[in-house]
Design a protein around this motif. Structure first.
Motif, PDB file in Angstrom:
ATOM      1  N   CYS A   4       0.900  -1.224  -0.144  1.00  0.00           N
ATOM      2  CA  CYS A   4       0.208   0.472  -0.124  1.00  0.00           C
ATOM      3  C   CYS A   4       1.143   1.170  -0.024  1.00  0.00           C
ATOM      4  CB  CYS A   4      -1.211  -0.324   0.740  1.00  0.00           C
ATOM      5  SG  CYS A   4       0.534   0.156   2.839  1.00  0.00           S
ATOM      6  N   ALA A   5      -0.174   2.268  -0.533  1.00  0.00           N
ATOM      7  CA  ALA A   5       0.490   3.791  -0.561  1.00  0.00           C
ATOM      8  C   ALA A   5       0.758   4.300   0.968  1.00  0.00           C
ATOM      9  CB  ALA A   5      -0.347   4.739  -1.138  1.00  0.00           C
ATOM     10  N   HIS A 511       3.408   5.475  -7.934  1.00  0.00           N
ATOM     11  CA  HIS A 511       3.607   4.616  -6.613  1.00  0.00           C
ATOM     12  C   HIS A 511       3.176   3.051  -6.874  1.00  0.00           C
ATOM     13  CE1 HIS A 511       4.834   3.761  -3.059  1.00  0.00           C
ATOM     14  NE2 HIS A 511       4.041   3.357  -2.702  1.00  0.00           N
ATOM     15  N   GLU A 512       1.726   2.815  -6.958  1.00  0.00           N
ATOM     16  CA  GLU A 512       1.198   1.542  -6.792  1.00  0.00           C
ATOM     17  C   GLU A 512       1.508   0.982  -7.967  1.00  0.00           C
ATOM     18  OE1 GLU A 512       0.030   0.464  -4.363  1.00  0.00           O
ATOM     19  OE2 GLU A 512      -0.308   2.322  -3.425  1.00  0.00           O
ATOM     20  N   HIS A 515       5.226  -0.567  -7.688  1.00  0.00           N
ATOM     21  CA  HIS A 515       5.238  -1.848  -7.120  1.00  0.00           C
ATOM     22  C   HIS A 515       5.252  -2.716  -7.937  1.00  0.00           C
ATOM     23  CE1 HIS A 515       5.625  -1.075  -2.656  1.00  0.00           C
ATOM     24  NE2 HIS A 515       4.616   0.046  -2.850  1.00  0.00           N
ATOM     25  N   GLU A 572       9.493   0.650  -1.437  1.00  0.00           N
ATOM     26  CA  GLU A 572       8.546   1.643  -0.990  1.00  0.00           C
ATOM     27  C   GLU A 572       9.321   2.406  -1.765  1.00  0.00           C
ATOM     28  OE1 GLU A 572       5.042   1.463  -0.536  1.00  0.00           O
ATOM     29  OE2 GLU A 572       5.046  -0.872   0.071  1.00  0.00           O
ATOM     30  N   HIS A 634       7.460   1.685   4.819  1.00  0.00           N
ATOM     31  CA  HIS A 634       6.862   2.709   4.682  1.00  0.00           C
ATOM     32  C   HIS A 634       8.285   3.447   5.052  1.00  0.00           C
ATOM     33  CE1 HIS A 634       3.474   1.622   3.264  1.00  0.00           C
ATOM     34  NE2 HIS A 634       3.495   2.057   2.710  1.00  0.00           N
TER      35      HIS A 634
HETATM   36 ZN   LIG Z   1       3.640   1.199  -1.299  1.00  0.00          ZN
END
Ligand SMILES: [Zn+2]
Length: 674
Positions: A4-5, A511-512, A515, A572, A634
């Motif tokens: 996740c972000a 960002h996603e 990944h 991340e 993160h």
């Molecule tokens: Zn992430």
């Protein structure tokens, strides 16, 4: 695996006061600390005045943009649930009735106090009735079915190497502290924390009716067993290698490797047929678990199982249990002085229990179709920007380049809410018992997952609720997901300056997507299968570039004596830098037809970077920061701004930053990956 972000608090869901006004510029000029040069510390420059002026409210361990957004969402959900609870005409079994009953039972403190632990009587009896090793395995299975997680984790997920099928998956677990290091570290702080954990467990056993002496002895048994499990656990860096945590075994093979645990009894209790293959994440852990199951006295195991039952239900019980749990997890571990108001916790509990019921009611009220259309348009622009970058990358060979493009092309997108809502008709809740409702919901979710065995994977299913304020990438689905909860101001505001949307949600979309190509994601192909599609030369080039990123973050020290773990946060950090580049590219493309405009003295490029920095505006308590450094993949907010920006020539150009300034990194040290 799902990434996740935004950081997610491990044990207590953090929620929020004070809603901010959406800034149409995409950032708040009044937050700028103009005494700090942008090249000195851009995070401080962008939000320094806010940092100096904002205390963390007592009910939070961290406070910033996310909490402000979640506060707004919570207010809407509260209204929805209070309306549902007051609606005595809602038909029995209807979704509105379920949501209203669940919320009302959670708010009925008198009934919760009166019932005490009586709703758990059957579960405690089940543990007390264990007479032999098969009985122990069955008791563990019964607790897993109720959503408690002693000994290890069990669930049904996608097979990493055959993403079209579901597979029973076993993972290390069984701990009450957040991470294995909490048990094993020898420094003074860790020792003291383990002492506090012992005191917490002792208190809980006393609340269950034991004498202080007996409770203390039982707490020591628990800590000793959990320390053994922690010692056999893989650390979080080693677990980042998808091949290191992929071991597909038959039940017979598992019984050989993890002898001592009666696996036939365990799976028999759950109704898992013997022919089902098993994905065992950490065989060494299960080997040790087997030894413990086969040799430790049953009375110790029963103590340990009672502990996990009460640990996993404490927040749903009366004030004494609830407060003891908050004292340890909220106050001691995260430094939060006060518990959240009851209603906020019950809104969150309802979301956890029936997220798509609540999500549907929320979307009907607060998520217009235009928002979905605009978000999809942004995704399209970001996808085009990444494709362009992949085509130009100097270090990627022809075949791998094609595979990377095919993977990007196949990447699925979920926005807002599911196309088909989950069927909750098998979930029974009422107004009688809050803990009873919570356990019913956990059992419903467990059974629902179990029923997936032997059936093809449903790629349309959502793994998170629509009100979630976060964004996700799933390796096995090769999919990005943006729930309605994150698609709101200031993150996403269709009416705001383009620089704001690209610097905020644009960077998150990028960002996603990135990944899918980070140190974990790159091992999966377009269909989400764990399969090596890299030549040795390309893999080496990737690793050398990633190593620069590891070194950069290893050097940051947010707390005296405690650095960021560059390896643990690598995925991340790669995603942050990649996401920012893609968003900037897409932003630049989107502006081709329009003249650059200066607003409030800032160029579009400057506004983009200020919006990005502003999206990380957060204050964290020292204890919570310490926990995050040990558990969160993160980096802390400040470093998610200054880290990637210091590598970006576009940023240097926008603010006239020169070699030698702290926000400037020598070219040879810049991790240029995607
Ligand atoms: Zn992430």
């Amino acid at each position: 695996m799902l990434r996740c972000a935004r950081p997610v608090l491990l044990l207590l869901l953090a929620l929020l006061p004070l809603a901010a006004q959406p800034a149409s510029m995409g950032f708040h000029p009044e937050y700028l600390d103009t005494a700090t040069a942008p090249g000195q510390d851009f995070y401080q420059y962008a939000v320094g005045k806010w940092l100096a002026a904002t205390p963390i409210p007592a009910e939070f361990s961290r406070y910033g943009v996310d909490e402000e957004m979640e506060q707004r969402t919570l207010g809407i959900l509260k209204d929805i649930l209070e309306t549902a609870a007051a609606d005595r005409t809602a038909a029995e079994g209807s979704e509105v009735r379920k949501a209203g009953d669940f919320y009302a039972a959670g708010m009925d403190l008198a009934a919760i106090e009166r019932d005490g632990t009586a709703p758990l009587a059957r579960d405690f009896e089940g543990i007390a009735a264990v007479r032999d090793r098969p009985g122990l395995a069955r008791a563990i299975a019964a607790l897993h079915r109720r959503g408690s997680a002693p000994a290890f984790g069990f669930g049904v997920g996608q097979d990493d190497k055959d993403s079209s099928r579901s597979i029973a998956t076993l993972s290390q677990g069984g701990l009450g502290l957040p991470e294995r290091e909490y048990y094993l570290a020898r420094n003074r702080r860790s020792r003291r924390l383990r002492g506090q954990y012992l005191a917490f467990a002792t208190r809980m056993f006393v609340l269950l009716g034991e004498t202080p002496a007996m409770a203390g002895a039982h707490a020591a048994t628990v800590l000793a067993m959990e320390t053994r499990l922690a010692g056999a656990s893989m650390d979080r860096v080693a677990r980042r290698d998808p091949n290191a945590v992929y071991h597909r075994l038959t039940r017979r093979e598992l019984a050989g490797q993890a002898a001592g645990m009666d696996w036939d009894a365990y799976f028999g209790e759950l109704g898992v047929p013997e022919r089902e293959p098993l994905l065992v994440r950490e065989p060494a852990f299960f080997h040790e678990l087997g030894r413990m199951a086969g040799t430790l006295p049953l009375r110790d195991w029963k103590t340990y199982l009672r502990w996990h039952l009460i640990l996993d239900t404490a927040e749903q019980l009366g004030a004494a249990f609830d407060q003891a749990s908050f004292h340890f997890y909220g106050q001691i571990l995260e430094g939060t002085p006060e518990q959240q108001p009851r209603w906020k916790r019950m809104v969150s509990a309802t979301d956890e229990a029936m997220g798509e019921i609540l999500g549907r009611l929320y979307v009907e009220r607060s998520f217009p179709p235009e928002a979905k259309a605009r978000a999809l348009e942004l995704v399209g622009n970001l996808r085009a920007a990444l494709a362009e970058r992949i085509r130009r990358l100097p270090w990627l060979g022809g075949p791998a380049r094609e595979q990377a493009l095919a993977k990007l092309d196949a990447m699925a997108v979920k926005v807002g809410y599911p196309d088909r809502w989950r069927d909750y008709s098998a979930l029974k809740v009422d107004r009688r018992s809050h803990v009873g409702n919570v356990l019913a919901a956990r059992t419903f979710a467990f059974e629902r997952d179990l029923a997936k065995l032997g059936r093809p994977v449903d790629r349309a299913e959502w793994g998170v609720s629509p009100v979630t304020n976060n964004a996700f990438y799933d390796d096995s689905l090769n999919e990005i997901c943006f729930p309605a909860g994150i698609l709101q101001p200031p993150y996403f505001d269709p009416g705001a300056d383009d620089a704001a949307n690209y610097g905020n949600i644009g960077a998150t979309i990028g960002h996603e997507m990135t990944h899918g190509f980070d140190d974990e994601g790159r091992h999966y192909d377009a269909r989400g299968n764990l399969r090596d599609w890299w030549s040795p030369g390309e893999a080496a080039a990737f690793s050398a570039r990633a190593e620069l990123m590891v070194r950069q973050f290893d050097r940051y020290q947010p707390l005296s004596g405690l650095s960021i773990n560059g390896k643990a946060t690598l995925g991340e950090n790669i995603a942050d830098l990649g996401g920012l580049k893609l968003a900037f590219d897409a932003f630049t493309l989107s502006r081709k037809a329009r003249p650059a405009a200066v607003i409030g003295g800032f160029t579009p490029e400057q506004r983009f970077f200020l919006a990005y920095a502003g999206s990380w505006r957060t204050k964290v308590r020292e204890e919570a920061l310490r926990e995050a450094l040990m558990t969160d993949p993160h980096a802390p907010a400040k470093y998610r701004v200054n880290g990637p920006l210091s590598n970006l020539p576009e940023f240097h150009e926008a603010f006239g930053i020169k070699a030698g300034e702290p926000m400037w990194r020598p070219v040879a040290e810049r991790p240029v990956i995607w």
